[in-house]
Design an enzyme around this catalytic site. Structure first.
Site, mmCIF file in Angstrom:
data_model
loop_
_atom_site.group_PDB
_atom_site.id
_atom_site.type_symbol
_atom_site.label_atom_id
_atom_site.label_comp_id
_atom_site.label_asym_id
_atom_site.label_seq_id
_atom_site.Cartn_x
_atom_site.Cartn_y
_atom_site.Cartn_z
ATOM 1 N N SER A 35 -36.261 -27.620 -29.956
ATOM 2 C CA SER A 35 -36.008 -27.878 -28.544
ATOM 3 C C SER A 35 -35.421 -29.278 -28.345
ATOM 4 C CB SER A 35 -37.312 -27.678 -27.758
ATOM 5 O OG SER A 35 -37.086 -27.624 -26.369
ATOM 6 N N ASP A 79 -33.794 -17.291 -24.852
ATOM 7 C CA ASP A 79 -35.129 -17.263 -25.460
ATOM 8 C C ASP A 79 -36.239 -17.503 -24.437
ATOM 9 O OD1 ASP A 79 -35.140 -19.988 -24.916
ATOM 10 O OD2 ASP A 79 -35.241 -20.639 -26.996
ATOM 11 N N HIS A 103 -38.871 -19.033 -26.990
ATOM 12 C CA HIS A 103 -38.718 -20.448 -27.318
ATOM 13 C C HIS A 103 -39.881 -20.933 -28.189
ATOM 14 C CE1 HIS A 103 -36.591 -24.195 -26.447
ATOM 15 N NE2 HIS A 103 -37.745 -24.798 -26.284
#
Length: 426
Positions: free
Chosen positions: A208, A371, A405
């Site tokens: 991320s 995601d 995610h």
């Protein structure tokens, strides 16, 4: 579906930790698989734990927030699930102490006066483990366990680079002291990890927002250094161009019921340097409507108007325009071998609809692919950016269906694929 394309104090603290950490490394290295290249993990947003210390200069919102801590040394500021379970009244105290202020004289962000902070356990992955059950699968703990299962050993060839997620890199030429300190510490960590592993170059693995920090770090590192010390960049769950999802928290500054994670992502974020880091980029989204109201639509092209409409101050809007936007517009390929792995097939916010113009109300959500947080559109933009650079030595993009995610670093099948790619990079 799989697409592949080939082509303040932190430096001193990090140095002390790294020195202590590497002194014992030879004995640990005996247990590590010698053929493996060392790995440094750079986690996502809110995954760096923070300690704080209060001085007499701190002015608490209530006496209870300051008096018990002042003069008592360091305490855990983020995250402190156990402390809040024992005493929920601490929530506004921690929220206040997490806030940042912008110093126009220095041209940089700072802690509140009287609040000193430090990142916990830089150089190790220990701070990726949280006592909050809800965060167990958010901060690379599962990936650490999976890597240890294939021969990696904490402190020998497996390292962590947590950072203060409240701050962010700024546009070239502007001051960002905390990010500069993090970059210096990460550079030293990579060099020491390489030296302790037979001078093998390092594999950087990010999740991320850690990917954004690492791309900027690499771009600002000399190319000769990158070629000497970086074997591969494996970037999980990040495209280039931000996400419409990140426009939502800026539209309100309270949650009911309140929580510390919610406070950080809403009330706290309005003071954070990083609140603008992953807003949609005009280069990717252009004039596509991302926030729709009965009177006006907002796109990446008129983000300044949106920020003003949801109540950000003129100073905050100017900081977006001068510090964050130029960085977003000028992201470049890392010029190291790179593999990007992203989830798809999960409903992901593409547009927010506030028909009555009330930004504090819950919007109607229009979903696209991604995601759950990162849109497929930004992943395709990353493929164009990196894969299209003739100086990029190697690039591979992998899309894993039905992977969220956080599932990328917690679900068994996704972890197997991620670990396989890390081993392949060896």
């Amino acid at each position: 579906m799989e697409l592949q394309q080939q082509h303040h104090i932190l430096p001193l603290v990090a140095l002390l930790i790294a020195t202590f950490f590497f002194v014992g490394a030879p004995s640990l290295a005996q247990d590590a698989t010698p053929s493996l290249h060392p790995v440094v993990l750079v986690p996502g947003n809110t995954c760096g734990q923070l300690d704080a210390r209060l001085t007499d200069e701190y002015e608490p919102p209530t006496p209870a927030c300051g008096i018990p801590k002042q003069g008592r040394g360091w305490f855990r500021l983020w995250e402190n699930f156990t402390a809040l379970q024992e005493d929920p009244s601490l929530l506004p105290c921690y929220a206040d102490q997490l806030r940042l202020v912008y110093d126009p004289v220095a041209g940089d962000y700072r802690n509140l006066p009287g609040v000193k902070t430090r990142v916990v356990a830089f150089g190790t992955t220990r701070s990726f483990r949280f006592d909050d059950p809800a965060r167990k699968n958010v901060c690379m703990e599962g990936l650490v366990d999976a890597l240890e299962g294939v021969g990696y050993v904490e402190g020998a060839n497996l390292f962590g680079a947590p950072y203060d997620f409240r701050y962010a890199p700024a546009a070239a030429g502007l001051s960002s002291e905390v990010f500069s300190d993090f970059s210096s510490s990460l550079k030293l960590l990579v060099e020491r990890a390489s030296e302790r592993n037979g001078n093998k170059p390092v594999i950087l693995v990010t999740h991320s927002m850690g990917g954004l920090f690492t791309m900027v770090f690499l771009d600002r590192s000399p190319l000769a250094w990158r070629r000497r010390y970086v074997k591969h960049l494996v970037m999980l769950c990040l495209g280039v161009g931000g996400s419409p999802l990140n426009m939502w928290p800026l539209a309100f500054d309270t949650l009911s019921p309140p929580s510390l994670p919610g406070t950080v992502l809403t009330y706290g974020n309005r003071s954070f340097a990083s609140m603008f880091s992953l807003l949609p980029s005009p280069k990717v989204y252009g004039d596509t409507p991302l926030v729709i109201t009965g009177a006006k639509n907002y796109s990446a092209d008129n983000m300044v108007e949106y920020l003003a409409a949801v109540g950000l101050s003129e100073e905050q809007v100017a900081l977006y325009r001068t510090r964050a936007l130029p960085l977003t517009l000028n992201l470049r390929a890392p010029l190291v071998p790179m593999t990007s792995i992203n989830g798809i097939g999960v409903p992901t916010i593409d547009r927010l609809v506030f028909l009555d113009g009330n930004f504090t109300a819950k919007p109607e959500l229009v979903n696209g692919d991604g995601d759950g947080q990162i849109n497929l559109q930004t992943v395709l933009a990353l493929e164009r950016l990196v894969g299209g650079d003739p100086d990029q030595p190697y690039f591979k993009s992998i899309l894993i269906p039905n992977t969220t995610h956080k599932g990328m670093i917690s679900d068994e099948l996704a972890l197997k694929r991620v670990v396989s790619e890390i081993l392949g990079a060896n």
